[in-house]
Design an enzyme around this catalytic site. Structure first.
Site, PDB file in Angstrom:
ATOM      1  N   ASP B  11      27.580  28.896 -10.490  1.00  0.00           N
ATOM      2  CA  ASP B  11      27.968  29.519  -9.228  1.00  0.00           C
ATOM      3  C   ASP B  11      28.180  28.411  -8.208  1.00  0.00           C
ATOM      4  O   ASP B  11      27.284  27.614  -7.964  1.00  0.00           O
ATOM      5  CB  ASP B  11      26.827  30.459  -8.790  1.00  0.00           C
ATOM      6  CG  ASP B  11      27.251  31.360  -7.647  1.00  0.00           C
ATOM      7  OD1 ASP B  11      28.436  31.335  -7.279  1.00  0.00           O
ATOM      8  OD2 ASP B  11      26.375  32.070  -7.125  1.00  0.00           O
ATOM      9  N   ASP B 106      34.695  31.687  -8.252  1.00  0.00           N
ATOM     10  CA  ASP B 106      33.776  30.549  -8.251  1.00  0.00           C
ATOM     11  C   ASP B 106      32.515  30.800  -9.062  1.00  0.00           C
ATOM     12  O   ASP B 106      31.501  30.166  -8.831  1.00  0.00           O
ATOM     13  CB  ASP B 106      33.382  30.211  -6.812  1.00  0.00           C
ATOM     14  CG  ASP B 106      32.539  31.291  -6.181  1.00  0.00           C
ATOM     15  OD1 ASP B 106      32.818  32.480  -6.430  1.00  0.00           O
ATOM     16  OD2 ASP B 106      31.579  30.964  -5.470  1.00  0.00           O
ATOM     17  N   GLU B 107      32.566  31.727  -9.972  1.00  0.00           N
ATOM     18  CA  GLU B 107      31.343  32.106 -10.663  1.00  0.00           C
ATOM     19  C   GLU B 107      31.688  32.527 -12.092  1.00  0.00           C
ATOM     20  O   GLU B 107      32.675  33.219 -12.315  1.00  0.00           O
ATOM     21  CB  GLU B 107      30.754  33.311  -9.905  1.00  0.00           C
ATOM     22  CG  GLU B 107      29.360  33.659 -10.272  1.00  0.00           C
ATOM     23  CD  GLU B 107      28.891  34.906  -9.520  1.00  0.00           C
ATOM     24  OE1 GLU B 107      29.555  35.329  -8.544  1.00  0.00           O
ATOM     25  OE2 GLU B 107      27.874  35.457  -9.941  1.00  0.00           O
TER      26      GLU B 107
END
Lengths: 366, 411
Positions: B11, B106-107
């Site tokens: 993350d 983003d994860e």
């Protein structure tokens, strides 16, 4: 009313009439079977307001005529389990006693005038045919009729009389079965009716003697069938049947002839890997040969091979195997003839004389 | 394999804000947020840790954020740039294992089992990924390594930012027990409240309850939260998790009441979503329109079509009808969503009748919504292919439906 009748005949009659009678209705009177004793016959009448049936027992002794309504389910189950030859039905006041040997049931009856009026067979616009002939047309078509919710008219089978022929058509929008046969009628007779599939399947049940002469009749709001001892009426579906004649292809560029039961077998084995919601088998035709291919993401793939007569360059087309198997099971000869133009146009199967089955292929949009 | 954890949760820390700070180094150390302007009723999409210290967090109205942190540096979002960075990050993940399940830009979850001989165990891979991300993008990620998805996600959050946390099999109890029940995925505000009323505040206390008891009180979700409380989570990392829906919605700078203007916007959104679907090779079946009134009442209307589509005109035809069922009056937000997605290459059963007599399961048939003929649909689809090529080359505004062309575009 006081009647003596043969147990086996009564059992048979009640079983057939019960096929129509609803177990639960907003109009409780129709959960009953209506028994009508006349001078020399006992008639069993049942209806779900869509389909009505009159079934007559002739081998009876009527001591007192009369009409009585008794709960259909109970009467059916009680009579089914009786073992003596003769059954007596005796009604008076507000109850009815069915007895046989030492067994008896006493049923509470309700007023017979609460039962809907069931019509009598009309001879006008009625045509004779052999029970077997009519039964065959029902079996040839009913499997292709729509079952899932959708357009109402496709829940019925189209029955037409035109130019001396009786034609029946059923479709669910993806496949279509059409069959016709000669019928004894005036040259200018023309009729058209959409009959609920469920109703026609009931018709089939009373056509037990294949060689019997029966009559069918087209009326304003219903389609009727009369046999020696039964009359059945189905209320017509009021709707627009799809224009079926346009979708039956004239002739296809690719012509295949194959063993029908072997094809069923190969379709079954190839389709084992496919999932219930993505049923598809691709048929690849090469010179005198069919290869069947099926695959499902995350499950695997299967192939089958068989001989067939086919001339031409390699072509392929994909179908829902269930649709093909449904039709091929009806095929009346050992060999089935398939014609199609390309992988996006319908496949036309010849399943017998004057019996055509059309199936839309499965395609991938690109 | 037993004993060693193989699942990673990666993350990025304050992703959008970090990307901006990376590109504008003079902002380093300042409270930075990415989001819409307060005057345009924007919300915060991401906040730097400096801004978070003031209580600013994502999804907060910018007005509130400004009140909490008067010196907040607010930047407009640049999604193209974030998407670009996201691609870089995802490709780093894929250089270590093919089993990557992206959760957002983003994860992602990664499963490293089977990659040990190439790249080492999950812990080594995690460290390598963090190093690669920093080197290639200049950004910082937090990573959790654990035997299950739930624990990996929990782990990445424990030492954030710049965290690296491993939960080994024998540590599960000691890590989970003291955490509040709210940390369990699936325990929302109301479940937490009910647990609190039973005197259950920590995961350890929840795990101590009888499973049957929890199931009786909370139904099937009870079994789920009880399992998670014990660290049990059978979900696998799914690299091909299909997308479920695509949509677009906008909050207006000022409330809009003009129905024609709203419909034009709706059409624009439909075109945008349709383009997006085509670009991804998808098509959808259920159309939903969402509208929000100035009093924050949200209205959604949806309908399922008889066949899948990715054509703006088709989506709008239904969206417009749905919009007509939204009561009149000013709106602060309007959006459209297409769900029931499938790959455009999905096989379809052909139909015999073009006149709509095909078996239509949906509401579309009954409501007299004129189903497009397959022939017409095919032509439209082919035209779109050409138009999409032009759009990709010269910009999305080059080809638009006639009714959306304004005077501004005509010059």
């Amino acid at each position: 009313m006081k009647v003596l009748c043969n147990r086996e005949q009564l059992r048979e009659g009640l079983a057939i009439v019960n096929g129509v009678i609803p177990t639960k209705s907003t109009r409780p009177a129709i959960e009953n079977v209506c028994l009508v004793a006349t001078e020399n016959a006992l008639e069993l009448v049942g209806t779900d307001l869509e389909i009505a049936i009159r079934y007559r027992l002739d081998d009876v002794k009527v001591a007192d005529t009369g009409t009585v309504l008794i709960p259909a389910r109970v009467a059916n189950e009680f009579v089914r389990d009786l073992s003596e030859e003769t059954v007596s039905i005796d009604s008076g006041g507000d109850n009815c006693v069915i007895s046989s040997g030492g067994d008896r049931v006493e049923l509470v009856t309700i007023e017979s005038d609460e039962f809907p009026v069931v019509a009598r067979f009309q001879e006008t616009h009625s045509y004779p045919l052999l029970a077997e002939t009519f039964n065959k047309q029902i079996h040839r078509t009913s499997f292709a009729a729509a079952r899932e919710p959708g357009r109402y008219a496709m829940h019925g089978i189209l029955i037409e009389i035109e130019e001396g022929r009786l034609r029946m058509v059923a479709t669910d929008g993806r496949r279509l079965a059409v069959t016709s046969t000669v019928i004894d009628c005036p040259e200018d007779a023309a009729h058209r009716a959409i009959v609920p599939t469920k109703g026609l399947q009931m018709f089939s049940r009373i056509l037990s003697d294949p060689m019997a002469r029966v009559r069918i009749s087209f009326e304003e709001t219903q389609f009727c069938l009369k046999t020696d001892n039964a009359e059945i009426y189905a209320r017509l579906i009021d709707g627009e049947f799809p224009k079926y004649s346009q979708v039956v292809p004239a002739e296809g560029a690719c012509k295949v002839e194959a063993d029908a039961s072997l094809l069923v077998n190969k379709l079954r084995l190839a389709s084992t890997v496919t999932s219930a919601d993505a049923r598809a088998v691709r048929l690849v035709f090469t010179e005198d040969h069919i290869e069947l291919l099926a695959r499902a993401t995350g499950r695997g793939r299967a192939t089958g091979q068989m001989d067939a007569s086919y001339q031409g360059s390699e072509v392929d087309i994909a179908f829902n195997p269930d649709f093909l198997i449904d039709g091929l099971k009806q095929c009346e000869s050992d060999r089935v003839h398939l014609e199609f133009n390309d992988r996006t146009s319908p496949g036309k199967f010849q399943l017998g004389q004057d019996y055509t089955y059309v199936v839309m292929p499965i395609t991938i949009d690109t | 394999m037993s004993g060693t954890p193989s699942i990673l949760h990666v993350d990025m820390d304050a992703f959008y804000a970090s990307v901006e700070v990376r590109d504008l180094p003079e902002l380093a150390g300042q409270p930075v947020a990415v989001g819409g302007e307060a005057e345009r009723r924007g919300v915060i999409a991401a906040a730097s840790y400096e801004a978070r210290a003031f209580g600013v967090h994502s999804a907060m109205p910018t007005v509130t954020a400004r009140r909490l942190c008067p010196n907040l540096v607010l930047l407009p979002p640049n999604f193209e740039k974030y998407t670009q960075v996201s691609r870089q990050i995802m490709s780093i993940f894929r250089s270590y294992t093919p089993v990557v399940e992206p959760l957002s830009l983003d994860e992602a979850f990664l499963d490293t089992s089977g990659c040990e001989r190439l790249h080492g165990d999950a812990i080594e891979i995690g460290r390598a990924i963090r190093r690669d991300i920093l080197r290639e993008t200049g950004l910082v990620a937090s990573i959790g390594v654990a035997p299950t998805k739930f624990l990996a996600k929990l782990a990445s959050d424990l030492d954030k930012p710049d965290g690296f946390r491993v939960i080994l099999e024998h540590q599960i109890r000691s890590v989970l027990d003291p955490l509040p029940v709210e940390k369990i995925f699936g325990v929302g505000r109301s479940t937490a409240k009910r647990l609190h009323s039973l005197g259950i505040r920590t995961i350890g206390e929840l795990a101590g309850l009888e499973r049957d008891d929890v199931v009786r009180r909370f139904g099937s979700s009870g079994a789920w939260i009880h399992d998670l409380a014990h660290g049990i989570d059978a979900r696998r990392v799914n690299p091909r998790r299909p997308e479920k829906s695509r949509g677009m919605e906008r909050t207006f700078a000022e409330d809009i009441s003009d129905r024609d203007q709203l419909k034009r916007l709706l059409y624009e959104y439909c075109e945008e979503v349709a383009f997006d679907l085509r670009d991804r090779g998808l098509q959808g079946k259920t159309i939903a329109v969402k509208a929000r009134t100035p009093s924050f009442k949200t209205i959604t209307r949806s309908r399922t079509l008889d066949r899948h589509t990715n054509l703006g005109a088709r989506i709008y035809a239904t969206a417009r009808e749905l919009f007509d069922r939204v009561p009149g009056g000013p709106l602060r937000l309007l959006g459209v969503q297409v769900s029931g997605l499938e790959d455009v290459r999905t096989a379809h059963q052909g139909v015999l009748f073009d006149d709509g007599s095909a078996p239509l399961g949906g509401e579309g048939a009954a409501s007299g919504d004129s189903p497009e003929k397959p022939g017409k649909e095919r032509r439209l689809r082919r035209a779109m292919l050409g138009a999409d090529r032009l759009r990709k080359k010269y910009g999305k505004r080059l080809v638009q439906p006639g009714s959306l062309v304004s005077d501004r575009d005509r010059t």
